[in-house]
Design an enzyme around this catalytic site. Structure first.
Site, PDB file in Angstrom:
ATOM      1  N   GLU A 170       5.495 -13.959   1.154  1.00  0.00           N
ATOM      2  CA  GLU A 170       5.857 -14.303  -0.226  1.00  0.00           C
ATOM      3  C   GLU A 170       7.000 -15.316  -0.299  1.00  0.00           C
ATOM      4  O   GLU A 170       8.042 -15.060  -0.919  1.00  0.00           O
ATOM      5  CB  GLU A 170       6.217 -13.041  -1.028  1.00  0.00           C
ATOM      6  N   GLU A 350      -1.417  -7.482   0.814  1.00  0.00           N
ATOM      7  CA  GLU A 350      -0.695  -6.469   0.037  1.00  0.00           C
ATOM      8  C   GLU A 350      -1.406  -6.268  -1.279  1.00  0.00           C
ATOM      9  O   GLU A 350      -1.722  -7.241  -1.983  1.00  0.00           O
ATOM     10  CB  GLU A 350       0.745  -6.889  -0.299  1.00  0.00           C
TER      11      GLU A 350
HETATM   12  O1  IFM Z   1       7.900  -4.121  -1.539  1.00  0.00           O
HETATM   13  C1  IFM Z   1       7.396  -5.372  -1.876  1.00  0.00           C
HETATM   14  C2  IFM Z   1       7.136  -6.201  -0.629  1.00  0.00           C
HETATM   15  O2  IFM Z   1       8.280  -6.321   0.161  1.00  0.00           O
HETATM   16  C3  IFM Z   1       6.699  -7.585  -1.013  1.00  0.00           C
HETATM   17  N1  IFM Z   1       5.591  -7.534  -1.946  1.00  0.00           N
HETATM   18  C4  IFM Z   1       5.690  -6.661  -3.081  1.00  0.00           C
HETATM   19  C5  IFM Z   1       6.102  -5.271  -2.640  1.00  0.00           C
HETATM   20  C6  IFM Z   1       6.211  -4.336  -3.873  1.00  0.00           C
HETATM   21  O3  IFM Z   1       7.158  -4.850  -4.759  1.00  0.00           O
END
Ligand code: IFM
Length: 445
Positions: A170, A350
């Site tokens: 990210e 994710e």
């Molecule tokens: O916990 C975070 C992760 O570190 C990065 N993506 C989103 C998740 C939830 O907020």
């Protein structure tokens, strides 16, 4: 075979996995020679993190990784995505490596392979060594070179056993939240620092891809991007929506995969660039890593450093336990859009559901809302594949409840409940649900 920003023949099965990140689970912050990161510093600043929480102990995964691998085996995942803590292996970010830190990841990788779980390594999930931040961190162009040296160390050490590497997790988010909004480490609200950080992270990505390609035979490489539709709160916020979209969805994938910045950022990034930078940034990769939870909503805010701010979803939208809009259709549409825009195989690295749940009177966690969310999103994923999107894998965030950045430990995303005072791990109902989903999907081939 690697095709430059093109299609890779589908040679494998769909990959089911779970994801975590070093600072969020490892703990052992002061052990075995680990250096401080910007998150250690940030957590100690007043009012930065809910409840004054820190990652000092977190899930104590540093000592309990074997127990966590048993959980993964019970889930039936084929892959585990985790990140390496740069300050654990290079306590000051560069120079002498820390053998004890490197040995931890040897143990973790070897135990995963013994359990039949493929390690997917992300080089950077936000824990920049503090010593580098003291030299300007990502606002300093030299940080790209420091990152390439760190990537070389990792490639040489683990490249015999790890083939799947992501450079950054990210990148648009940690730059925007850390340098633009001040919500994340290092806590700046500085437009020019943000623009510098974006460009230098992009350079670091390109340099690391070259290093990994050179040192890891059979490497499969990518980066993991947060990408979601941005909606204007009102018609008057349309300009804010365009700006946020450029920062949130475009600032890394476009230069890294298409070789240009979004037009809304071009003029501002131009003075920071040097001749040849876009060619250094846009290097051939093998896949697109997607993190997606929810659409986001934006409002104009002339008083802020960037002129916009995030806002709540409309009142009629269903929301998760941490207030994020639930919109599986937006997920399916995003997968189709990414497939067409970047022409790379996609791995969802994710997706998950945050809430503030507690065990019931019997000590069980019946997280039906998380199950409903995951069922709707995996069904949307199937729809996107039917619509032609080349999606090759899906990883749930997260294996365990963990340190949720500025929300501290209050927000929980795990398939496994963490009883932090005892470090007891309690699988939630969603754990059994996901194990079952993987089992039936694998039986269907
Ligand atoms: O916990 C975070 C992760 O570190 C990065 N993506 C989103 C998740 C939830 O907020």
């Amino acid at each position: 075979m690697t095709v430059s920003n093109g299609r890779r023949p589908d040679t494998g099965q769909f990959v089911w996995g779970v994801s975590t990140a070093s600072y969020q689970i490892e703990g052992a912050a002061g052990e075995d020679g680990r250096g401080p990161s910007i998150w250690d510093t940030f957590c100690r600043q007043k009012d930065r993190v809910a409840n004054g929480d820190t990652g000092d102990v977190a899930c104590d995964h540093y000592h309990r990784y074997a127990e966590d691998i048993v959980l993964m085996r019970d889930l039936g995942v084929q892959a585990y995505r985790f990140s390496i803590a740069w300050p654990r292996v290079l306590p000051t970010g560069r120079g002498a490596a820390n053998e004890l830190g490197l040995a931890f990841y040897d143990r973790l990788i070897d135990a995963l392979l013994t359990a039949g779980i493929e390690p997917w390594v992300c080089l950077y999930h936000w824990d920049l060594p503090q010593a580098l931040a003291d030299r300007g961190g990502w606002t300093n162009r030299d940080c790209a070179g420091w990152f390439a040296d760190y990537a070389t160390l990792i490639a040489r050490r683990y490249g015999d056993r790890v083939k799947q590497f992501a450079t950054f997790n990210e990148p648009t988010l940690f730059t925007l939240l850390g340098y633009g909004f001040g919500w994340h480490a290092p806590g700046l609200t500085d437009r020019s620092a943000l623009l510098g950080a974006i460009h230098h992270v992009n350079l670091a990505h390109g340099a690391a891809i070259d290093v990994l390609r050179a040192h890891v035979s059979g490497a499969s490489l990518g980066a993991i991007y947060n990408y979601q539709p941005c909606f204007a709160a009102t018609p008057a916020d349309e300009a804010a929506r365009e700006r946020l979209t450029a920062f949130w969805d475009g600032a890394m994938p476009d230069p890294q995969l298409l070789g240009h910045y979004p037009s809304a950022l071009d003029a501002e990034i131009e003075p920071i660039q040097q001749a040849g930078d876009l060619a250094r940034i846009c290097r051939p990769v093998d896949w697109f890593g997607l993190n997606h939870y929810s659409p986001i909503y934006v409002q104009s805010d002339p008083g802020s450093a960037l002129g916009f701010r995030l806002t709540d979803p409309p009142p009629d939208k269903k929301r998760t336990g941490v207030g994020w809009a639930i919109d599986p259709q937006a997920f399916a549409d995003t997968l189709v859009l990414l497939d067409q825009r970047y022409r790379l195989p996609i791995f969802v690295m994710e997706n998950g559901f945050g809430s503030r749940e507690q065990p019931d009177a019997d000590g069980r966690i019946n997280d039906q809302s998380r199950i409903d969310y995951l069922a709707a999103y995996t069904s949307a994923l199937r729809d996107a594949i039917k619509r032609g999107a080349d999606v090759r894998g899906y990883f749930v965030w997260s294996l365990l409840d963990n340190f949720e950045w500025n929300s501290g430990y209050g927000a929980r995303f795990g398939l496994v409940y963490m009883d932090y005072p005892t470090q007891r791990r309690i699988p939630k109902a969603s754990f059994a649900w996901y194990a079952n989903l993987i089992k039936s999907a694998r039986m269907q081939g």
